[in-house]
Every structure is written in structure tokens, then in C-alpha cells.
Design an enzyme around this catalytic site. Structure first.
Site, PDB file in Angstrom:
ATOM      1  N   GLU A 200       0.833  -1.213   0.000  1.00 24.61           N
ATOM      2  CA  GLU A 200       0.000   0.000   0.000  1.00 24.61           C
ATOM      3  C   GLU A 200       0.866   1.261   0.000  1.00 24.61           C
ATOM      4  O   GLU A 200       0.747   2.121   0.882  1.00 24.61           O
ATOM      5  CB  GLU A 200      -0.996  -0.017   1.172  1.00 24.61           C
ATOM      6  CG  GLU A 200      -1.976  -1.169   1.040  1.00 24.61           C
ATOM      7  CD  GLU A 200      -3.212  -1.106   1.953  1.00 24.61           C
ATOM      8  OE1 GLU A 200      -3.260  -0.255   2.858  1.00 24.61           O
ATOM      9  OE2 GLU A 200      -4.118  -1.933   1.740  1.00 24.61           O
ATOM     10  N   GLU A 329      -5.043  -8.698  -0.605  1.00 22.88           N
ATOM     11  CA  GLU A 329      -5.869  -8.387   0.571  1.00 22.88           C
ATOM     12  C   GLU A 329      -7.307  -8.277   0.108  1.00 22.88           C
ATOM     13  O   GLU A 329      -7.628  -7.427  -0.734  1.00 22.88           O
ATOM     14  CB  GLU A 329      -5.429  -7.095   1.254  1.00 22.88           C
ATOM     15  CG  GLU A 329      -4.110  -7.220   1.990  1.00 22.88           C
ATOM     16  CD  GLU A 329      -3.743  -5.994   2.832  1.00 22.88           C
ATOM     17  OE1 GLU A 329      -4.642  -5.318   3.347  1.00 22.88           O
ATOM     18  OE2 GLU A 329      -2.538  -5.736   2.948  1.00 22.88           O
TER      19      GLU A 329
HETATM   20  O1  AHR Z   1      -5.394  -6.073   6.707  1.00 25.15           O
HETATM   21  C1  AHR Z   1      -5.322  -4.946   7.512  1.00 25.15           C
HETATM   22  C2  AHR Z   1      -4.643  -3.787   6.809  1.00 25.15           C
HETATM   23  O2  AHR Z   1      -5.418  -3.358   5.740  1.00 25.15           O
HETATM   24  C3  AHR Z   1      -3.296  -4.053   6.194  1.00 25.15           C
HETATM   25  O3  AHR Z   1      -2.264  -3.968   7.106  1.00 25.15           O
HETATM   26  C4  AHR Z   1      -3.172  -2.977   5.174  1.00 25.15           C
HETATM   27  O4  AHR Z   1      -2.339  -3.343   4.111  1.00 25.15           O
HETATM   28  C5  AHR Z   1      -4.610  -2.723   4.766  1.00 25.15           C
HETATM   29  O5  AHR Z   1      -4.904  -1.387   4.724  1.00 25.15           O
END
Ligand code: AHR
Length: 524
Positions: A200, A329
């Protein structure tokens, strides 16, 4: 790509002045399968997991330490390893997430009592003692039998630090980092196939612009070397670049243009919030009505639009589909459970989560020609977890059971299909009532997954099968209530059962799906 035809079939009957749904109203849907067009392999890595140093994912969830009374192998929970092996976890992403961009790997090697501590600034401000580091993570992967997928630190780390980490893990030379690894007890290098350059980077990973990050990726990536070994002289690391935040199409455009084939994969993150509201209430994991359930599904289905549009940008720049999309994610994100640390992201998991997991997995499979990996967030005790633990107790969630039902698709050939289904409508929004995916395994068996998303109506689903087909076995996941969930005291409220509602007569398969259910049928 799979496609679907949606038929709106709303028949209302006026009875004694009141409008009611006809009792006999049942969903009728047809699935058209194209086994002759099964040309795309479903990457097993699509069923990957994500484990971050966050709340009790690592500490308590995986790592209990060698001295713990909880049965463990070199500090790693045996019950958790057995449960993960059962669903054939193919790959685990670690150490974050946001944590990855403040993690310094050298703090997590060597004697544990000498490892420096740090503050986990993102997740609760707790002290991280680094007792779970590279060796422990690699040991965990070897115990589970999965691939490690490591995310390097771009945000607060250096190129040298990242370069040395890769050398430490993968070189068998008589080199400084390989010798440091030997000194710490590991002679042979580990097999590391997947490495991500930051997380990110548009946000917690450094708040960069896509142009800036594209340059950073090029620089860091130059120093991630492939270290061939005697056993594997052609060994190459699959390099994953940090991709867009959900609907940021410009980020994808810039990365494809400015980095292109220098990356093997590019990540994509998308979370489903029932309310869609990050700033106030995301919604409760267990207290919700049908309208909120429907809203959750509407938001989950945004994954389809997102995949289509991000992939269209990739296709424009990479016609031969060389670069993989890595959805590293995804999952449902709710308000934390009342009374728990807000920074630990601990939430319950209900039948609703099972149904949205099934939809997402169906969508990933229908984009199997581009998706090389996906990692649900997160594996244990955090967000849409497979497993919840409380000291020595462990419970498997409804989401775990969907991964169990769907494991038959890992590595199989995608069978394209269309679903002709009525919509499930509420508050002016529609989603398909029936969702499906199918694959053919190397054993020739066809596995068909069917999801009935409607909260109240059962469904009659039919499909034409090749002559001589028979149902070999079928399993179902459902429950009385949408918010049914497993607890430490009642761990089996939601669990798969064998399904007797599927049969093949002549060349027609029929399945009678209860409302809110997932069924996987094996046809031989
Ligand atoms: O999964 C929780 C968080 O969500 C992670 O650390 C981040 O990459 C995302 O914003």
C-alpha cells in the site's frame, strides 16, 4: 471470462388486500457449462492467506512459544497447523500489511531473548518483541506445506536491507548473509518464490504517488537478486509490485506504463464493508438484518467491476497476459467485537461471511486467466479469519468451511459457465440470486459450486451434463440464520454436511438449494 444472464422474476400475489411473496415462489436457475473450453488453470495460490503482525494473528494465533502448555512444534501451534493443512493452504503472505513497511528483518533473527523490541504503531501501539521472525515464519510454512510470500519494507527500509534479506533467505553461497543464516541455525536456503516490494505505497506504505512508487519499484527490484542453487539452478523470484487501492485506476495505468514487464505481478486490495463507511460504523459482524446482509453482498459484488476494469487496463498494456493480478488483501471488514482492542481488528464470522467468500472465490476463478494469487485478510483472529483462537481453544469459522469445500478447485481447469438466474433485489439494488463456478480436476472429475444468496427462497438449479455422468458426492454449508456462527462453546453451529439434494437424471443435473447456502457437487 464467465458471464451471467440475469432474469428478473418478481411475481407478487395480492391476498386479502396484502401483498405477499407467493409461498411457492422458488428460484429457478440454469447453469450452462462448457467443459470443452476448460483451458485455464486455476492457480492454487488463489486460495492464499494473509498473516500480519496484527492483534492475535501471529502471537496467540500461530506462535505460542516453545515453553507453552498449548501443544506446539518449535513454538508453533499444532492445532492451527493441522487445520490449515486440511484446507491445503497454498501460500501465506507475511509480515504485513502496513506492518511490513516498518519491519526490519534483522531485528527478528538470532537468539530470541536478544532481539530488539519495537512499537507496532499501526496496530494498537503494542510492543512487538520480534520473537516471530524469518526463521519462525519459514518453519511455519514448512509445517503447513505452503509457500512463503514475503512483503519487503520500502516505506522505512533501505534497498540494502531488502537486498540482504533476499540473500539471507535464498543464497547457498559462502556469502555474508548466507553465513549469518547458517550461524542462526539454518544451513540450506529456503525456497522463496514470491516477494512483494512494499505494501500500500499509496497509503500506510509511504503515501507515494504512482509515478514516485513506480521509480522506487524499479530501483528496489533491481537489487532483488535471484540466487540459483545446485538443486534449482533456474530459481527465480516472482516480484509483486504494490498495486492500486481498489478503484484507483490511474495507479494501475501508471504502473503498467512505467514498470510493465519488470514486475511479475501487481497487487490489488479491496475490502467489503457492509455500510461502505470507513469513517463511522462499518457494521457489526453478527448483529444485522436482511437489508444489511443484502448491502454487504452488493458491496462484495463490486469486486467483479473492479476486476473487470483493472484487468482491462492490464490487458491494454500486456496483451499476452504475462503480468499476474495478485489480490493480496480481500475480505469483509466490520467494527471490532465489543470490548476488544480497536487496533486488533478482531471480528466474528458468520454464514454471511461464508456466502461472500464463496462469491469472491467464484469471481477470482472466473478471472483465472489473469489472477495469479489472492490472499484473504486475514488468516487467524483478524478480519475475515479462517480460525479464531482463545488461549488453548480454537474454532473454525464458516469462511474456513468454504475454503474447505472449494479446495477441490485448486490447480484444476476452469470450466467456463453462464448462470441464468433471477435477481435478488432489495432497496432498488440487485445481485444475482444464484452464483456458480466449476472446474475439472486432473482426475477428470467435474466440481460445481453453487451459491444461493437469497436469504429466504430455496432454489431449483439445473444443468446439462455429459451422457453417463453421476453425482459422486456433494456437500452443503448452511444454517438457520444468516448470522449463525461458531463460538468456543458451540464450535459446530455452522459446518459442512453431506448434501442429498443433487441428482442426475439422464443428462440433467438438478440441485435443490436451501436459502442462503453453498453447495459443492462432484460429478464423475
Ligand atoms: O489487513 C489490515 C490492513 O489493511 C493491512 O495492514 C493494510 O495493508 C490494509 O490497509
Amino acid at each position: 471470462m464467465q458471464s451471467r444472464l440475469q432474469l428478473v422474476s418478481l411475481s407478487l400475489i395480492v391476498l386479502a388486500g396484502a401483498v405477499t411473496r407467493a409461498a411457492e415462489e422458488r428460484i429457478d436457475a440454469t447453469v450452462t457449462l462448457h467443459p470443452d473450453q476448460a483451458k485455464t488453470k486455476i492457480a492454487p495460490e488463489m486460495y492464499g492467506q494473509f498473516a500480519e503482525h496484527l492483534g492475535h494473528c501471529i502471537y496467540g494465533g500461530i506462535w505460542v512459544g516453545e515453553e507453552s502448555a498449548i501443544p506446539n512444534t518449535r513454538g508453533i501451534r499444532n492445532d492451527v497447523v493441522a487445520a490449515l493443512k486440511n484446507i491445503h493452504v497454498p501460500v501465506v503472505r507475511w509480515p504485513g500489511g502496513c506492518f511490513a513497511d516498518e519491519y526490519h528483518w534483522k531485528d527478528g533473527i538470532g537468539p530470541r531473548d536478544k532481539r530488539p523490541k519495537m512499537i507496532n504503531t499501526h496496530w494498537g501501539g503494542v510492543v512487538e518483541d520480534n520473537s516471530f521472525g524469518t526463521h519462525e515464519f519459514m518453519d511455519f510454512c514448512e509445517q503447513v506445506g505452503c509457500e512463503p510470500y514475503i512483503c519487503g519494507n520500502v516505506g522505512s527500509g533501505s534497498v540494502e536491507e531488502m537486498m540482504q534479506w533476499v540473500e539471507y533467505m535464498t543464497s547457498e553461497a559462502d556469502s555474508p548473509m548466507a553465513n549469518l543464516r547458517r550461524q542462526n541455525g539454518r544451513d540450506t536456503p529456503w525456497k522463496l518464490n514470491y516477494f512483494a516490494v512494499g505494501n500500500e505505497s499509496w497509503g500506510c506504505g509511504g503515501n507515494m504517488t504512482p509515478e514516485y512508487y513506480a521509480n522506487e519499484f524499479r530501483r528496489y527490484n533491481t537489487f532483488i537478486k535471484n540466487y540459483p542453487t545446485k538443486d534449482d539452478p533456474k530459481r527465480k523470484i516472482y516480484r509483486v509490485a504494490g498495486g492500486p487501492n481498489s478503484f484507483d485506476y490511474n495507479w494501475m495505468e501508471v504502473m503498467m506504463k512505467n514498470v510493465g514487464p519488470k514486475m511479475n505481478g501487481i497487487s490489488l486490495h479491496y475490502y467489503t464493508l457492509p455500510t461502505g463507511d470507513w469513517d463511522h460504523s462499518k457494521g457489526s459482524s453478527t448483529e444485522f438484518d436482511e437489508a444489511m446482509y443484502h448491502k454487504t453482498l452488493v458491496n462484495a459484488f463490486k469486486m467483479e467491476e473492479l476486476l473487470d476494469k483493472q484487468i482491462a487496463i492490464m490487458d491494454k498494456h500486456d496483451k499476452d497476459q504475462k503480468i499476474g493480478l495478485v489480490v493480496d488483501e480481500w475480505g469483509n471488514w466490520y467494527d471490532v467485537e465489543p470490548g476488544t482492542n480497536k487496533g486488533f481488528l478482531y471480528q466474528q464470522n458468520t454464514l454471511r461471511d461464508a456466502l461472500t467468500a464463496a462469491v469472491n472465490l467464484d469471481l477470482f476463478q472466473s478471472h483465472a486467466d489473469r489472477i495469479s494469487m489472492a490472499n484473504i485478510a486475514q488468516m487467524i483472529n483478524v478480519l475475515q479469519a479462517m480460525i479464531l483462537t482463545d488461549k488453548e481453544r480454537m474454532v473454525l469459522t464458516p469462511t474456513y468451511h468454504v475454503f474447505d469445500l472449494y479446495k477441490v478447485h485448486q490447480g484444476s481447469m476452469l470450466v467456463p459457465l453462464e448462470v441464468n438466474t433471477p435477481n435478488y433485489e432489495m432497496d432498488g439494488k440487485s445481485i444475482p440470486a444464484i452464483h456458480a463456478t466449476a472446474s475439472r480436476g486432473s482426475d477428470g472429475k467435474l466440481n460445481i459450486s453453487l451459491v444461493n444468496l437469497d436469504a429466504t427462497k430455496s432454489a431449483h438449479v439445473s444443468a446439462t451434463m455429459p451422457k453417463g455422468s453421476a453425482v459422486a458426492k456433494a456437500r452443503i454449508l448452511t444454517a438457520d440464520k444468516l448470522n449463525a456462527h461458531n463460538t468456543f462453546d458451540h464450535p459446530d453451529v455452522v459446518k459442512p454436511a453431506s448434501f442429498t439434494g443433487a441428482k442426475i437424471d439422464g443428462e440433467t443435473l438438478t440441485a435443490e438449494l436451501p436459502a442462503k447456502s453453498v453447495v459443492v457437487i462432484e460429478v464423475r
